[in-house]
Design a protein around this motif. Sequence first.
Motif, PDB file in Angstrom:
ATOM      1  N   LEU A 118      39.378  26.441  -9.239  1.00 36.69           N
ATOM      2  CA  LEU A 118      38.159  27.190  -9.520  1.00 36.69           C
ATOM      3  C   LEU A 118      38.375  28.687  -9.310  1.00 36.69           C
ATOM      4  N   ASN A 119      37.660  29.492 -10.089  1.00 47.02           N
ATOM      5  CA  ASN A 119      37.727  30.945  -9.965  1.00 47.02           C
ATOM      6  C   ASN A 119      36.687  31.397  -8.930  1.00 47.02           C
ATOM      7  N   PRO A 120      37.130  31.943  -7.789  1.00 46.63           N
ATOM      8  CA  PRO A 120      36.163  32.295  -6.732  1.00 46.63           C
ATOM      9  C   PRO A 120      35.252  33.458  -7.095  1.00 46.63           C
ATOM     10  N   THR A 121      35.601  34.201  -8.158  1.00 43.36           N
ATOM     11  CA  THR A 121      34.802  35.377  -8.523  1.00 43.36           C
ATOM     12  C   THR A 121      33.756  35.081  -9.597  1.00 43.36           C
ATOM     13  N   PRO A 140      31.720  29.177  -6.097  1.00 42.57           N
ATOM     14  CA  PRO A 140      32.401  28.015  -5.517  1.00 42.57           C
ATOM     15  C   PRO A 140      32.380  27.959  -3.995  1.00 42.57           C
ATOM     16  N   HIS A 141      32.539  29.105  -3.328  1.00 42.75           N
ATOM     17  CA  HIS A 141      32.604  29.077  -1.861  1.00 42.75           C
ATOM     18  C   HIS A 141      31.271  28.689  -1.217  1.00 42.75           C
ATOM     19  N   LYS A 176      32.078  20.810  -4.828  1.00 44.58           N
ATOM     20  CA  LYS A 176      33.141  21.447  -5.630  1.00 44.58           C
ATOM     21  C   LYS A 176      33.880  20.398  -6.464  1.00 44.58           C
ATOM     22  N   GLN A 177      34.133  19.225  -5.881  1.00 44.78           N
ATOM     23  CA  GLN A 177      34.822  18.183  -6.638  1.00 44.78           C
ATOM     24  C   GLN A 177      33.923  17.666  -7.764  1.00 44.78           C
TER      25      GLN A 177
END
Length: 245
Positions: A108-111, A156-157, A164-165
Motif C-alpha cells: 500500500l502507498n502510505p501517502t 493506510p496507517h 488493511k488486509q
Amino acid sequence: MNKVSSSPLISVKNLCISFIKKNDIVKVVNNISFDLLKNEVLGIVGESGSGKSVTALSILKLLPKEKTISKGEVIYNNTNLLELNETRIRQVRKKDISIIFQEPMSALNPTMKCVDQLRECFEIENIEEKEIENEISLLIKKVKLDKVDNFNSKYPHQLSGGQKQRLMIAMAIACKPKLLIADEPTTALDVTVQKEIIELLLKIRSSEGLSIIFISHDLALVSEVADRLIVMYKGKIIEKGIASN
C-alpha cells in the motif's frame, strides 16, 4: 465446498528456480509440477525456506529477473507465463491473476488515501467515473470496510491490520481476476481477525467464482480452507492430497 472443475486453470510444469548470489547459484525450487483447477482452493504448505512463496511469485514473474533463473512452464490460457514480456505479464496481473501478501503495508502507498488506491485499480478501464464510484462502493461493502468510520478519508496507517488486509483483498478482486494468490495473508493477524479474513476469502471465492492458491506454514489452517494440499520441503513437493476439511 464449492463444485470444483476437473479442468486446470493453471498448470505448473517442471518448475525450477535458482537465485544468483555473488558467484554462486542457489536452487530454491527443484522441478515441481502441479495443476490448479477452476474454482479450487489449492493449499501450498511448508516451513520457511521451503520454496512455497517463491513458487507463487514466479507465477506472476515478480522475482528479481537479474538475480533469478527460472526454467519450466507456467501454463495459463495456453500460454507460458514465464515467457511473457513485462507489458504482457502486467496485463495478466491486472486482469487475470492477483496476489495479496502477508504484510499489506508493503504493497500500500502510505501517502494516498485508501479509497484513491482502490480507484487506481480502474485507471486503465474504459468505464465512466460514475460506474467506477459504484464499483468502489460495492467492493467496500463486499470486504466489509463500509463499517469503518469515514473510510473515504482514511490513509493506510489509520486502519488496523485486518482492515488493511481487507483493503488489499478489495484491490485484488477489483478487476474480477480468475485466480487469487494469497501468500501468508493471515500470519501477521491475531486469531480472531485471521478467522474473519479466511471467511471473507472463502465467501469471495464463492461469489466471484475464483480459484485460490493459499500459501501458509500452518498445516492445520490450510487444511481448513483448501480442497487439495501440496506440501513443500527444501524446494520440492513431498506430498499431495485431498484436504481433510
